[in-house]
Design an enzyme around this catalytic site. Structure first.
Site, PDB file in Angstrom:
ATOM      1  N   LYS A  45      53.902  27.399  43.647  1.00 27.68           N
ATOM      2  CA  LYS A  45      53.921  26.348  44.672  1.00 27.68           C
ATOM      3  C   LYS A  45      54.953  26.683  45.744  1.00 27.68           C
ATOM      4  O   LYS A  45      54.715  26.492  46.939  1.00 27.68           O
ATOM      5  CB  LYS A  45      54.234  24.997  44.040  1.00 27.68           C
TER       6      LYS A  45
ATOM      7  N   HIS B 102      13.465  44.610  35.174  1.00 27.03           N
ATOM      8  CA  HIS B 102      13.573  43.366  35.923  1.00 27.03           C
ATOM      9  C   HIS B 102      13.624  42.154  34.994  1.00 27.03           C
ATOM     10  O   HIS B 102      12.829  41.216  35.121  1.00 27.03           O
ATOM     11  CB  HIS B 102      12.440  43.232  36.929  1.00 27.03           C
TER      12      HIS B 102
END
Length: 539
Positions: free
Chosen positions: A149, A286
């Site tokens: 922070k 696929h």
């Protein structure tokens, strides 16, 4: 929400004076500590980390010297103190913050290096509830968040990469830049978020909450991909804390980097091949299997899987469930293959594959357990879907024979094989199989009849190719096969397509309001049909 204070701008350069280090994994600690000390940075630490630094012959202060409180409560309380968090959170150029720090004897802390208690690995080890709870870090995440922070002044390191960036900057300039501190803070917040996700997910499982009010998914970047499914899409690959054997933890021995579609197809192939106890081979193209077979050995299984649809197999992904030998490798390298994934490969096999520079060889050192619990995820606009992994496994004793004709033992075996494959085929799915080999696979159609037709076409083409190779008469591989449907037949038309293709036995979940009509059609055709009572959709 409190109003944002009017702080002065953060400085670009901060020359660190004090570093707080607390590590579970002390790899790289000595080099980093010596570098920091050499730059005049005071070292502060706790417990085992402090002892290790002292063991290097370096001066180090115990956190207890700063706080005036000893480590207590079995180590649960040691850094949770205003002297620590004030030193991390204080905005040095804000007058009131500076005054408070001076008044209360709080010195600034410019570097935090914390790697957190090994919660995830403790869970993976199978440790009991109490042991896992003790590995939930409290002070570490608090320090990381406080320092991050206040990134305007504090550099936070949570891993080796962070430390390397920090040391590089300090060696070059003796200071950290604001841009570096921001990057480190972003990485640090991601780490605490992932840590909390792991804790919350584990705890939800402990109390049996399958759908907690909040659900977090976390992953660590494994690979930045060249692109996603298509070249205009970005892509990346992340690992979760799940240690399930498969593509995420496989060792890639050769070939260029895996792509998005390679990873997805390798996962689909490996999950399916793990369903079989005997030597098995799965070829995926696929996302769907185009050939699946078992055999007395891998070479036989591969040859039979390839026979199902050699056209689609070109450029596909091959998965096997045994260690690959040189003989297996010679067969597989006869055609172009994108990826081969296996539990292992002997030296001869590795040497043969190495000649094919574009082939990726993945070794996993294990097989995923099809019966193990787990979760799968899928994103949708504004959210994501979560479901338990499909752990269904149908046995002969689970079947309900609904036709007048009873299936033969061989037909039952074929039905179970076909249904196992259908579980891994995109819906709507129809699979013809015989003697441990798929004959034809119809995937991803909008109606079941079309899937049955496509599977029949594949089986007919495979039979023609077989006849060309052997010099025999052409016949569809679906002749005498079992047909599996992963969901019920809503009408008899799909079943009749299977009969026309040559299927003599059918396996399906049942449950349609027209089941009686479908059963009647099966009886009229003279085929055997079994209900599983379990639907295995895959979307």
């Amino acid at each position: 929400m409190p109003a944002a204070p009017d702080f002065p701008p953060a400085p670009d350069r901060v020359a660190p004076q004090r570093a707080l280090i607390s590590l579970s994994d002390k790899t790289g600690l000595e080099e980093a500590a010596r570098t920091l000390h050499g730059l005049g940075v005071e070292l502060v630490s706790t417990g085992g980390t402090r002892a290790a630094i002292a063991g290097f012959g370096l001066p180090v202060r115990d956190v207890a010297e700063l706080t005036g409180f000893p480590e207590m409560m079995d180590g649960r309380v040691k850094t949770l103190h205003p002297v620590v968090h004030g030193g991390l959170l204080g905005v040095r150029d804000a007058a009131d913050h500076a005054e408070a720090m001076t008044t209360h004897g709080i010195g600034p802390i410019d570097i935090v290096w914390v790697d957190l208690y090994p919660f995830e690995s403790t869970v993976a080890s199978g440790a009991g509830f109490d042991a896992v709870v003790e590995h939930i870090d409290i002070g570490g995440p608090a320090m990381i968040r406080s320092g991050s922070k206040n990134h305007g002044y504090v550099a936070v390191c949570i891993d080796a990469a962070s430390v390397a960036e920090l040391l590089e900057a300090l060696k070059a300039d003796g200071a950290t830049t604001l841009a570096l501190r921001k990057r480190l803070a972003a990485r640090a917040f991601a780490r605490t978020a992932a840590y909390d996700a792991a804790v919350s997910g584990w705890f939800a499982g402990q109390v049996g909450d399958a759908a907690p009010a909040r659900k977090s998914i976390a992953g660590a970047l494994a690979q930045t991909l060249r692109y996603g499914e298509n070249p205009h899409q970005t892509g990346a690959f992340y690992r979760t804390g799940d240690t399930r054997p498969g593509v995420a933890h496989a060792r890639q021995l050769q070939g260029k980097a895996l792509g998005y579609n390679n990873i997805a197809d390798a996962d689909a192939a490996y999950e399916l091949v793990a369903e079989f106890d005997g030597p098995a081979c799965v070829i995926v193209k696929h996302a769907n299997p185009c050939g699946v077979a078992v055999g007395s050995d891998l070479a036989t299984a591969y040859a039979r899987a390839l026979e199902c649809d050699a056209v689609s197999a070109f450029g596909g992904v091959i998965a096997v469930n045994r260690t690959l030998t040189g003989a297996d490798a010679r067969l597989i390298t006869d055609i172009f293959t994108e990826v081969v994934i296996a539990p292992g490969a002997d030296e001869e096999a590795q040497a043969i594959f190495a000649v094919k520079k574009n082939l990726r060889l993945l070794l996993t050192d294990g097989l995923p357990d099809p019966l193990a619990a787990g979760e799968v995820f899928r994103s949708v606009a504004g959210g994501f879907l979560v479901q338990s992994r499909d752990r269904s496994r149908i046995a002969a004793s689970d079947l309900k024979i609904v036709t007048r004709r009873q299936p033969t033992p061989q037909e039952i075996e074929d039905m179970l094989f076909a249904f196992t494959v259908a579980k891994h085929v995109k819906s709507n799915a129809i699979v013809y199989a015989r003697d441990g080999q798929t004959a034809g696979i119809g995937a991803g159609q909008m109606n079941r009849r079309d899937s049955a037709r496509i599977a029949a076409i594949r089986a007919s083409e495979a039979g023609e190719a077989q006849a060309l190779r052997t010099g025999g008469l052409a016949h569809s591989l679906a002749q005498g096969s079992a047909c599996a449907s992963e969901a019920f037949f809503p009408f008899a038309d799909g079943l009749l397509e299977a009969v026309a293709a040559g299927a003599t036995a059918v396996i399906q979940p049942g449950g349609s309001i027209r089941d009686d009509a479908v059963i009647a059609a099966a009886d009229e055709a003279g085929v055997a049909m079994a209900f599983t009572g379990v639907r295995v959709f895959r979307h």
